[in-house]
Enzyme design. Structure first.
Site, mmCIF file in Angstrom:
data_model
loop_
_atom_site.group_PDB
_atom_site.id
_atom_site.type_symbol
_atom_site.label_atom_id
_atom_site.label_comp_id
_atom_site.label_asym_id
_atom_site.label_seq_id
_atom_site.Cartn_x
_atom_site.Cartn_y
_atom_site.Cartn_z
ATOM 1 C CB CYS A 116 38.573 -9.961 -22.206
ATOM 2 S SG CYS A 116 39.724 -10.409 -20.899
ATOM 3 C CB CYS A 160 51.632 -5.904 -6.864
ATOM 4 S SG CYS A 160 52.752 -4.584 -7.335
HETATM 5 C C1 LIG Z 1 50.761 -0.260 -6.414
HETATM 6 S S1 LIG Z 1 50.289 1.413 -6.625
HETATM 7 C C2 LIG Z 1 49.452 1.720 -5.114
HETATM 8 C C3 LIG Z 1 48.473 2.868 -5.102
HETATM 9 C C4 LIG Z 1 47.470 2.904 -3.953
HETATM 10 N N1 LIG Z 1 48.045 2.582 -2.683
HETATM 11 C C5 LIG Z 1 46.289 2.022 -4.253
HETATM 12 O O1 LIG Z 1 46.061 1.008 -3.590
HETATM 13 O O2 LIG Z 1 45.528 2.361 -5.185
HETATM 14 C C6 LIG Z 1 51.793 2.217 -6.509
HETATM 15 C C7 LIG Z 1 51.723 3.712 -6.646
HETATM 16 O O3 LIG Z 1 53.021 4.223 -6.413
HETATM 17 C C8 LIG Z 1 53.252 5.325 -7.275
HETATM 18 N N2 LIG Z 1 54.716 5.485 -7.308
HETATM 19 C C9 LIG Z 1 55.608 4.858 -8.107
HETATM 20 N N3 LIG Z 1 56.853 5.182 -7.744
HETATM 21 C C10 LIG Z 1 56.747 6.035 -6.696
HETATM 22 C C11 LIG Z 1 57.695 6.697 -5.867
HETATM 23 N N4 LIG Z 1 58.991 6.555 -6.065
HETATM 24 N N5 LIG Z 1 57.233 7.470 -4.875
HETATM 25 C C12 LIG Z 1 55.909 7.631 -4.663
HETATM 26 N N6 LIG Z 1 54.969 7.021 -5.419
HETATM 27 C C13 LIG Z 1 55.384 6.231 -6.418
HETATM 28 C C14 LIG Z 1 52.557 4.941 -8.541
HETATM 29 O O4 LIG Z 1 52.263 6.058 -9.319
HETATM 30 C C15 LIG Z 1 51.302 4.243 -7.985
HETATM 31 O O5 LIG Z 1 50.260 5.171 -7.807
#
Ligand SMILES: C[S@@+](CC[C@H](N)C(=O)[O-])C[C@H]1O[C@@H](n2cnc3c(N)ncnc32)[C@H](O)[C@@H]1O
Length: 455
Positions: free
Chosen positions: A162, A411
């Site tokens: 890939c 994102c």
């Molecule tokens: C886009 S990731 C960002 C993680 C981190 N900030 C990073 O840059 O690696 C979103 C995160 O939100 C968590 N998540 C999803 N729904 C959530 C919620 N309702 N409350 C808290 N965390 C949540 C997911 O498990 C994931 O780790």
């Protein structure tokens, strides 16, 4: 109806949709065509015709757009991963910049003087991903098929190489494929919900070169697993080999249980000076080079001087929290996955960071609870939610807490625009927006926004 299913037509493509599809018109009737680009003249076959618009399949590029390139990858037009690889990288960046702009203007209603900086692209947009999830199946001839799903389907395009994954994956795929073939290991069949091996998850530390392999199975053990471990251990950098148990009849890839087969239960990697331990179940950004840039922008937007209290919501394994901790008085992280919080705590420890505390739970539950019970305070709140964005109940608590700054890492520009509008209608002002290309050759884009409190 002007056009019927299976009609073949020649049209010119003059626009690109949010999923990278070409958009053209036939006598005023709009057609969406996957793999077609603005500037292409194409022969298409109508597939689905609605009253005002329809979908057509690209049959032939009669005149190619000046922005069309030959994808490095021979299966790019079939594989669902790189739906933009036929578009020059420069134009991919423009597409993403416009996608962010359109969402902010159309959904967010931010029109005049949109404070949007030029998108930050990659110098070398190949082999950048540190995480791969290969679905596994058997074809009609009984041969093991591993690769990626064809766009919008669950049929697997067999792959040995890939162009956006770390190159180490080639060897991993080869070893696992031979193991599954040689020992005639049962493979999961999605439609029947039987069979054993479902997915192969790999992670590779960009700085450390440490490798993780996790075999996702619909069962409790993998026959002859010692042989597989023996072969995988030969690969330089191999650090962690595990099984993930997923017996659910679902298309969610990972189950909750991980059984370590060999080595550590995590790999280690760095972003900047901060060292992170990453477990199979934890979220970790997939493009390490661009992640460093993304976090540097978040840090710049937060503009910390050492006496601030920061809340990092949706903190994953504490990546942003720990990146900011060195510049703040105290950082609090909130994340829904317990294992990620365990990683976050350990990550604070291994970096000797003592001013970071982490809580497990949904951000929309934890923050309102803590605000009600302890009247918690924040100078800066960082949010980095999944694609669906933030719950209104969370945004309402943030508004009550009235931090001076909100740094929103997103994102999905559509939900970002929705949430920014919500905050800006309730006392915040949009100061800066910056897009970063974390996902070259796909239609996805990461964005960071800074909001200041007007009160
Ligand atoms: C886009 S990731 C960002 C993680 C981190 N900030 C990073 O840059 O690696 C979103 C995160 O939100 C968590 N998540 C999803 N729904 C959530 C919620 N309702 N409350 C808290 N965390 C949540 C997911 O498990 C994931 O780790």
């Amino acid at each position: 109806m002007l056009i019927n299913k299976n009609d073949e037509l020649i049209i010119e493509i003059d626009d690109i949709g949010s999923e990278g599809e070409g958009i053209g018109k036939y006598q005023g009737y709009t057609l969406f065509v996957k793999n077609a680009l603005p500037g292409d003249k194409v022969r298409v076959k109508a597939m689905k015709c609605k009253k005002n618009y329809g979908y057509a399949r690209l049959m032939e590029v009669i005149e190619a757009s000046p922005y069309r390139t030959t994808p490095q990858c021979g299966i790019a037009d079939k594989c669902g991963g790189c739906s933009l690889m036929h578009l020059s990288y420069e134009r991919q960046l423009l597409f993403k910049q416009n996608k962010v702009r359109n969402c902010l203007e159309r959904i967010g209603g931010f029109k005049e003087e949109l404070p949007l900086g030029p998108i930050i692209g990659m110098e070398e947009p190949y082999y950048y991903r540190n995480k791969a999830q290969f679905p596994v199946s058997r074809n009609k001839e009984g041969k093991v098929v591993m690769g990626f799903y064809a766009g919008g389907t669950h049929s697997i395009i067999d792959t040995d190489h890939c162009f956006i994954q770390a190159k180490e994956n080639d060897k991993l795929i080869q070893i696992i494929r031979s193991f599954l073939e040689n020992y005639n290991i049962s493979i999961y069949e999605e439609e029947k919900h039987n069979g054993l091996v479902r997915h192969i998850l790999t992670r590779i530390g960009y700085v450390t070169g440490e490798i993780m392999v996790c075999i996702v199975i619909n069962g409790n053990e993998l026959p002859h697993q010692d042989k597989l471990v023996q072969n995988l251990r030969e690969i330089p950098g191999m650090t962690s080999i595990s099984l993930n148990i997923n017996k659910a009849n679902t298309n969610v890839i990972l189950g909750d249980k991980v059984i370590n087969l060999w080595g550590k239960s995590y790999i280690t990697d760095y972003i900047g000076d901060i060292k992170y331990q990453i477990s199979p179940l934890s979220f970790y950004q997939v493009n390490p080079q661009q992640t460093k840039r993304l976090y540097e922008i978040a840090l710049k937007f937060a503009d910390l001087h050492g006496d601030e209290t920061v809340w990092d919501l949706y903190c994953g394994i504490g990546t942003i929290s720990l990146f900011l901790a060195g510049k703040a008085k105290q950082v609090y992280g909130v994340e829904i996955i317990p294992q990620a919080i365990e990683d976050a705590k350990r990550n604070a420890e291994i970096n000797q960071i003592i001013n970071a505390e982490f809580f497990v739970g949904a951000a929309e539950d934890i923050l309102p609870e803590k605000y009600k019970e302890n009247n918690i305070y924040a100078d800066v709140i960082v949010v980095d939610p999944p694609r669906k964005g933030c719950e209104e109940s969370l945004l309402d608590t943030i508004i009550l807490m009235a931090p001076k700054k909100i740094v929103y890492v997103s994102c999905d520009p559509a939900t970002l625009a929705r949430d920014l509008r919500y905050l800006c209608d309730r006392g915040y002002e949009l100061i800066k927006v910056q897009a970063v290309d974390q996902f070259a050759h796909s239609v996805h884009v990461e964005t960071v926004a800074l909001l200041n409190c007007k009160r």
